[in-house]
Motif scaffolding. Structure first.
Motif, mmCIF file in Angstrom:
data_model
loop_
_atom_site.group_PDB
_atom_site.id
_atom_site.type_symbol
_atom_site.label_atom_id
_atom_site.label_comp_id
_atom_site.label_asym_id
_atom_site.label_seq_id
_atom_site.Cartn_x
_atom_site.Cartn_y
_atom_site.Cartn_z
ATOM 1 N N MET A 111 0.876 -0.934 -0.028
ATOM 2 C CA MET A 111 0.049 -0.072 -0.006
ATOM 3 C C MET A 111 0.865 1.165 -0.010
ATOM 4 N N ASP A 112 0.631 2.132 -0.695
ATOM 5 C CA ASP A 112 1.284 3.564 -0.950
ATOM 6 C C ASP A 112 1.017 4.537 0.390
ATOM 7 N N LEU A 113 1.938 4.672 1.281
ATOM 8 C CA LEU A 113 1.612 5.254 2.492
ATOM 9 C C LEU A 113 1.718 6.769 2.150
ATOM 10 N N LEU A 114 2.384 7.235 1.050
ATOM 11 C CA LEU A 114 2.497 8.475 0.631
ATOM 12 C C LEU A 114 0.803 8.892 0.452
ATOM 13 N N HIS A 115 0.187 8.346 -0.440
ATOM 14 C CA HIS A 115 -1.099 8.265 -0.747
ATOM 15 C C HIS A 115 -1.949 8.721 0.540
ATOM 16 N N LEU A 116 -1.929 7.703 1.419
ATOM 17 C CA LEU A 116 -2.681 7.495 2.773
ATOM 18 C C LEU A 116 -2.416 9.024 3.440
ATOM 19 N N ARG A 117 -1.092 9.399 3.843
ATOM 20 C CA ARG A 117 -0.897 10.563 4.278
ATOM 21 C C ARG A 117 -1.715 11.792 3.613
ATOM 22 N N GLU A 118 -1.615 11.545 2.328
ATOM 23 C CA GLU A 118 -2.181 12.973 1.690
ATOM 24 C C GLU A 118 -3.742 12.665 1.404
ATOM 25 N N GLY A 119 -4.346 11.845 1.989
ATOM 26 C CA GLY A 119 -5.692 11.741 1.857
ATOM 27 C C GLY A 119 -6.220 10.904 0.700
ATOM 28 N N ALA A 120 -5.495 10.547 -0.352
ATOM 29 C CA ALA A 120 -6.209 9.952 -1.479
ATOM 30 C C ALA A 120 -6.273 8.485 -1.233
ATOM 31 N N PRO A 157 -9.876 27.840 12.621
ATOM 32 C CA PRO A 157 -9.784 26.455 12.123
ATOM 33 C C PRO A 157 -10.628 25.405 12.597
ATOM 34 N N ILE A 158 -11.013 24.597 11.543
ATOM 35 C CA ILE A 158 -11.748 23.213 11.790
ATOM 36 C C ILE A 158 -10.975 21.999 11.196
ATOM 37 N N SER A 159 -10.706 20.985 12.300
ATOM 38 C CA SER A 159 -9.960 19.979 11.735
ATOM 39 C C SER A 159 -11.177 18.797 11.648
ATOM 40 N N LEU A 160 -11.048 17.925 10.596
ATOM 41 C CA LEU A 160 -11.926 17.052 10.259
ATOM 42 C C LEU A 160 -11.045 15.843 9.903
ATOM 43 N N ASP A 161 -11.401 14.769 10.882
ATOM 44 C CA ASP A 161 -10.409 13.354 10.985
ATOM 45 C C ASP A 161 -11.595 12.394 10.474
ATOM 46 N N LEU A 162 -11.213 11.508 9.630
ATOM 47 C CA LEU A 162 -12.094 10.520 9.035
ATOM 48 C C LEU A 162 -11.370 9.278 9.030
ATOM 49 N N SER A 163 -12.100 7.984 9.281
ATOM 50 C CA SER A 163 -11.507 6.764 9.001
ATOM 51 C C SER A 163 -12.638 5.750 8.597
ATOM 52 N N VAL A 164 -12.013 4.594 8.035
ATOM 53 C CA VAL A 164 -12.921 3.565 7.658
ATOM 54 C C VAL A 164 -12.312 2.607 8.030
ATOM 55 N N ARG A 165 -13.067 1.879 8.978
ATOM 56 C CA ARG A 165 -12.470 0.642 9.881
ATOM 57 C C ARG A 165 -13.439 -0.386 10.353
ATOM 58 N N ASP A 166 -13.423 -1.515 10.035
ATOM 59 C CA ASP A 166 -14.179 -2.567 10.480
ATOM 60 C C ASP A 166 -15.756 -2.528 10.385
ATOM 61 N N GLY A 167 -15.890 -1.899 8.976
ATOM 62 C CA GLY A 167 -17.105 -1.867 8.572
ATOM 63 C C GLY A 167 -18.113 -0.391 9.036
ATOM 64 N N TRP A 168 -17.122 0.545 9.594
ATOM 65 C CA TRP A 168 -17.495 1.744 10.097
ATOM 66 C C TRP A 168 -17.082 2.909 9.352
ATOM 67 N N ASP A 202 -7.305 6.206 6.519
ATOM 68 C CA ASP A 202 -7.773 7.544 7.256
ATOM 69 C C ASP A 202 -7.459 8.464 6.341
ATOM 70 N N TRP A 203 -8.031 9.779 6.943
ATOM 71 C CA TRP A 203 -8.189 10.903 6.089
ATOM 72 C C TRP A 203 -8.027 12.149 7.158
ATOM 73 N N ARG A 204 -7.392 13.192 7.136
ATOM 74 C CA ARG A 204 -7.262 14.211 7.933
ATOM 75 C C ARG A 204 -7.244 15.576 6.825
ATOM 76 N N ARG A 205 -7.843 16.495 7.327
ATOM 77 C CA ARG A 205 -7.948 17.993 6.741
ATOM 78 C C ARG A 205 -8.195 18.914 7.837
ATOM 79 N N ARG A 206 -7.531 19.977 7.643
ATOM 80 C CA ARG A 206 -7.637 21.272 8.240
ATOM 81 C C ARG A 206 -7.998 22.368 7.430
ATOM 82 N N PHE A 207 -8.951 23.230 7.631
ATOM 83 C CA PHE A 207 -9.408 24.313 6.832
ATOM 84 C C PHE A 207 -10.184 25.364 7.748
#
Length: 162
Positions: free
Chosen positions: A1-10, A79-90, A20-25
């Motif tokens: 798995m390409d870890l660079l893509h995971l860090r950048e949100g792709a 600032p707003i932080s948005l953290d999202l993950s897809v794990r174990d069917g959730w 996992d996906w993390r954004r700050r805006f």
């Protein structure tokens, strides 16, 4: 798995239950819209059920717009932080901001109105968003940590919610 893509949100090139996906805006309507479009496009690539993605987008739009309109109303943004993950069917999501705390330190309840209780013309203009958020989330919590608001939610990809 390409870890660079995971860090950048792709998303990774194949469906995974450990993404996992993390954004700050900045808390403004335009930024919220851009982030929601980008998130939807990214999650669609994961092959998640479209009805769950629709629910997630509605829930996040309501919460993020409430942050912009209410938490930062007297502060001119922040600032707003948005953290999202897809794990174990959730899908798990946490939104944090440095705005004003929730009234009474708790999530607003889900307002319910029926035609028998109130005439259509007497219905309030707002306040229905938290009903949607409660109905479309399988897990929902709020806590105030120092000067941070933290709303966490979960959507079970296999549930029959709504």
């Amino acid at each position: 798995m390409d870890l660079l893509h995971l860090r950048e949100g792709a998303p990774p090139p194949h469906r995974t239950l450990g993404w996992d996906w993390r954004r700050r805006f900045e808390a403004c309507a335009e930024e919220v819209s851009l982030e929601l479009v980008g998130l939807n496009q990214t999650l669609t690539q994961l092959g998640l059920p479209i009805e769950k993605l629709f629910m997630l987008e509605l829930v996040l739009a309501e919460i993020l717009n409430n942050v912009v309109e209410h938490a930062y109303a007297d502060r001119g943004g922040g600032p707003i932080s948005l953290d999202l993950s897809v794990r174990d069917g959730w899908i798990f999501c946490t939104i944090t901001d440095q705005g004003a705390p929730m009234p009474n330190g708790h999530l607003p309840g889900a307002r319910r109105y029926t035609p028998e209780e109130m005439a259509l013309g007497d219905l309030p203009e707002g306040g229905f968003g938290w009903g949607l958020i409660h109905d479309m989330s399988d897990l929902l919590t709020y806590q105030r940590d120092g000067d941070l608001n933290r709303v966490s939610l979960g959507i079970d990809l296999a549930s029959e919610t709504i």
